[in-house]
Design an enzyme around this catalytic site. Structure first.
Site, short mmCIF file in Angstrom:
data_model
loop_
_atom_site.label_atom_id
_atom_site.label_comp_id
_atom_site.label_asym_id
_atom_site.label_seq_id
_atom_site.Cartn_x
_atom_site.Cartn_y
_atom_site.Cartn_z
N LYS A 1 -8.27 8.01 2.85
CA LYS A 1 -6.74 7.84 3.26
C LYS A 1 -6.80 8.50 4.69
O LYS A 1 -7.93 8.08 5.68
CB LYS A 1 -6.00 7.92 2.76
CG LYS A 1 -5.64 7.39 1.20
CD LYS A 1 -4.94 6.97 0.13
CE LYS A 1 -5.47 6.82 -1.29
NZ LYS A 1 -5.62 5.44 -0.77
N HIS B 1 -0.36 7.35 -10.10
CA HIS B 1 -1.41 5.95 -9.68
C HIS B 1 -2.18 5.68 -11.01
O HIS B 1 -1.78 6.62 -11.70
CB HIS B 1 -2.31 7.04 -8.43
CG HIS B 1 -2.77 6.04 -8.08
ND1 HIS B 1 -4.76 5.47 -8.13
CD2 HIS B 1 -2.72 5.02 -6.71
CE1 HIS B 1 -4.92 4.44 -7.51
NE2 HIS B 1 -3.53 4.88 -7.04
N HIS C 1 -1.46 10.72 -0.65
CA HIS C 1 -1.19 10.72 0.70
C HIS C 1 -0.42 11.70 1.49
O HIS C 1 0.25 11.63 2.44
CB HIS C 1 0.39 9.54 0.32
CG HIS C 1 -0.29 8.31 -0.28
ND1 HIS C 1 -1.18 6.93 0.51
CD2 HIS C 1 -1.12 7.80 -1.64
CE1 HIS C 1 -1.20 6.52 0.04
NE2 HIS C 1 -1.70 6.72 -1.34
N ASN D 1 -4.46 3.07 4.57
CA ASN D 1 -3.95 4.40 5.01
C ASN D 1 -4.58 4.86 6.22
O ASN D 1 -5.00 6.60 6.02
CB ASN D 1 -3.92 4.29 3.01
CG ASN D 1 -3.24 3.81 2.31
OD1 ASN D 1 -2.54 3.59 2.31
ND2 ASN D 1 -3.71 3.71 1.66
N GLU E 1 2.20 13.81 -7.92
CA GLU E 1 1.39 12.83 -6.76
C GLU E 1 2.80 13.99 -6.10
O GLU E 1 3.29 14.33 -5.93
CB GLU E 1 1.63 11.60 -6.28
CG GLU E 1 0.37 10.58 -6.80
CD GLU E 1 0.97 9.02 -6.91
OE1 GLU E 1 1.27 8.73 -5.53
OE2 GLU E 1 0.66 8.54 -7.46
N SER F 1 3.10 6.19 -3.66
CA SER F 1 1.91 5.75 -2.67
C SER F 1 2.37 4.97 -2.94
O SER F 1 2.82 4.18 -1.01
CB SER F 1 0.55 5.67 -3.77
OG SER F 1 0.62 5.36 -4.87
N ASP G 1 -2.01 15.00 -6.67
CA ASP G 1 -2.25 14.76 -6.55
C ASP G 1 -1.61 14.16 -5.11
O ASP G 1 -1.08 14.10 -5.14
CB ASP G 1 -2.70 12.52 -7.01
CG ASP G 1 -3.25 11.43 -6.22
OD1 ASP G 1 -3.32 12.09 -5.45
OD2 ASP G 1 -3.25 10.35 -6.74
C1 LIG Z 1 -1.58 8.33 -4.89
C2 LIG Z 1 -3.35 8.17 -4.92
N1 LIG Z 1 -4.80 8.81 -5.72
C3 LIG Z 1 -5.24 7.95 -5.87
C4 LIG Z 1 -5.95 6.80 -5.94
C5 LIG Z 1 -7.28 6.37 -5.63
O1 LIG Z 1 -7.96 6.47 -4.04
P1 LIG Z 1 -9.57 6.05 -3.85
O2 LIG Z 1 -8.69 5.00 -2.71
O3 LIG Z 1 -10.19 7.14 -3.05
O4 LIG Z 1 -10.78 5.67 -4.59
C6 LIG Z 1 -5.07 5.98 -4.85
C7 LIG Z 1 -5.76 4.98 -3.25
O5 LIG Z 1 -4.69 3.78 -3.95
C8 LIG Z 1 -3.96 6.75 -4.13
O6 LIG Z 1 -2.67 5.86 -3.64
#
Ligand SMILES: Cc1ncc(COP(=O)(O)O)c(C=O)c1O
Length: 367
Positions: A223, A118, A194, A31, A162, A166, A191
């Site tokens: 990311k 997520h 990405h 990422n 989101e 993801s 969120d």
């Molecule tokens: C959409 C989404 N939110 C939150 C997270 C969590 O973030 P972090 O990797 O900083 O714990 C991820 C990580 O994979 C994600 O893809």
């Protein structure tokens, strides 16, 4: 047989056993969308900060001695940068989401969330006390039905989505969802894991430009920004509520000051001319890949194969051919949608995209 060995053997039988694998081959899986993870100016900033006396650890919870100038500077900078009331920095995005959803919605509230959100959001919702309703992915009518049904029953309505999904790489219909949130007086939580650094007019995420009222956004550092952390952006009352009641914030050692400092430096880099150039390079690659593969046009390209074993074998073939591509299986994605998840980064080239597409030919019917 030992219980855990038995469970692991079952996972292996289902082709669902996971194991750790070091990176190798051309990066079509990280990422690190802008290549910031190894950026010389961020490395230099880290070395200089340590040489100038920055401590390695924070030494305590943020509410005790773990709150440092680096944390404070980052949060003040980020509030100006994102144009919101206040921000709060967590060690990672998972913890930030978990804190949000276990703290803000309470038992008289309803959280309406997209089926593809997520795990950190879903785990937070399920550990919290609010009623929650899952709606089919990106289905605006379903969102509206639920909002209408609960508008008079819930004290506060929340919508959790989101900006860029993801595992599917598609975008949420943000402006429509924002309008629904306004219409039903819901708080919209986006969120941007990405989206941060990659999308939006100046890389602040897909939500860049949306009015801040009743909006909460999460920007992760791990990311596109190449560092680590989860930054919640919201109105001052929401952030103060988290500071006062979010258990993952209160009962945890603050992330190292260096991490907070680098998060700020990475945001500054993203806002710089160089950040802009890298973002444009990546977006050009996204368009190029979309022309060849169709799809949503983001940096995340799922190649859905369905069967778990098929996905694992395909990933292994691609790794042998020199491409770092990983298989994603349930429960991370819905049953029968095991896939290869390709992600693009600004350092790739068009010829590398062409070559990965031809290496993938067997898995891309019709191309
Ligand atoms: C959409 C989404 N939110 C939150 C997270 C969590 O973030 P972090 O990797 O900083 O714990 C991820 C990580 O994979 C994600 O893809």
């Amino acid at each position: 047989m030992n219980l855990f060995l038995k469970k692991l053997a079952q996972l292996e039988d289902q082709n669902r056993l996971r194991s750790l694998k070091l990176p190798g081959g051309i990066d079509f899986s990280s990422n690190d969308y802008l290549g910031f993870r190894s950026h010389p100016s961020l490395k230099k900033a880290a070395i200089e900060a340590l040489e100038n006396g920055m401590d390695l650890g924070s030494g305590g919870s943020r509410l005790l001695r773990g709150h440092t100038e680096a944390h404070q500077n980052l949060e003040e900078f980020a509030a100006r940068y994102y144009g919101c009331g206040k921000t709060l920095y967590f060690a990672n995005g998972f913890m930030a989401n978990y804190a949000l959803f276990t703290t803000l919605p309470t038992r008289h509230d309803v959280v309406v969330y997209d089926a593809y959100t997520h795990a950190s959001v879903r785990d937070g919702i399920h550990a919290g006390t609010a009623k929650s309703v899952k709606v089919p992915h990106n289905d605006l009518n379903a969102f509206e039905d639920v909002l209408k049904r609960y508008r008079d029953k819930a004290e506060t309505l929340y919508i959790a989505i989101e900006s860029v999904y993801s595992m599917d790489g598609d975008f949420a219909p943000l402006s429509e969802l924002y309008k629904l949130a306004q219409l039903y007086e819901a708080i919209l939580i986006i969120d941007e894991a990405h989206g941060t650094g990659v999308w939006g007019k100046t890389g602040k995420g897909v939500s860049e430009g949306l009015p801040q009222e009743n909006l909460v956004t999460l920007h992760t550092g791990g990311k596109a920004l190449g560092v680590a952390g989860g930054l919640i952006c919201a109105s001052a009352d929401i952030i103060d509520m988290l500071i006062n009641t979010a258990r993952p914030f209160i009962y945890s050692t603050a992330p190292p000051p260096l991490q907070a400092y680098l998060m700020q430096k990475a945001l500054e880099l993203s806002a710089s001319d160089e950040g802009c150039t890298r973002r444009n390079d990546l977006r050009t690659l996204c368009t190029y890949a979309q022309e060849k593969l169709s799809g949503a046009g983001s940096q995340i390209i799922p190649i859905i194969l369905g069967d778990d074993k098929c996905a694992v074998d395909a990933a292994s073939d691609m790794q042998k051919a020199g491409y770092d591509i990983r298989a994603i299986r349930p429960p991370t994605v819905p049953e029968n949608t095991a896939r290869l998840r390709l992600s693009l980064n600004a350092q790739l080239t068009k010829p590398q995209i062409d070559s990965v597409i031809s290496a993938l030919a067997d898995y891309l019917p019709g191309i």
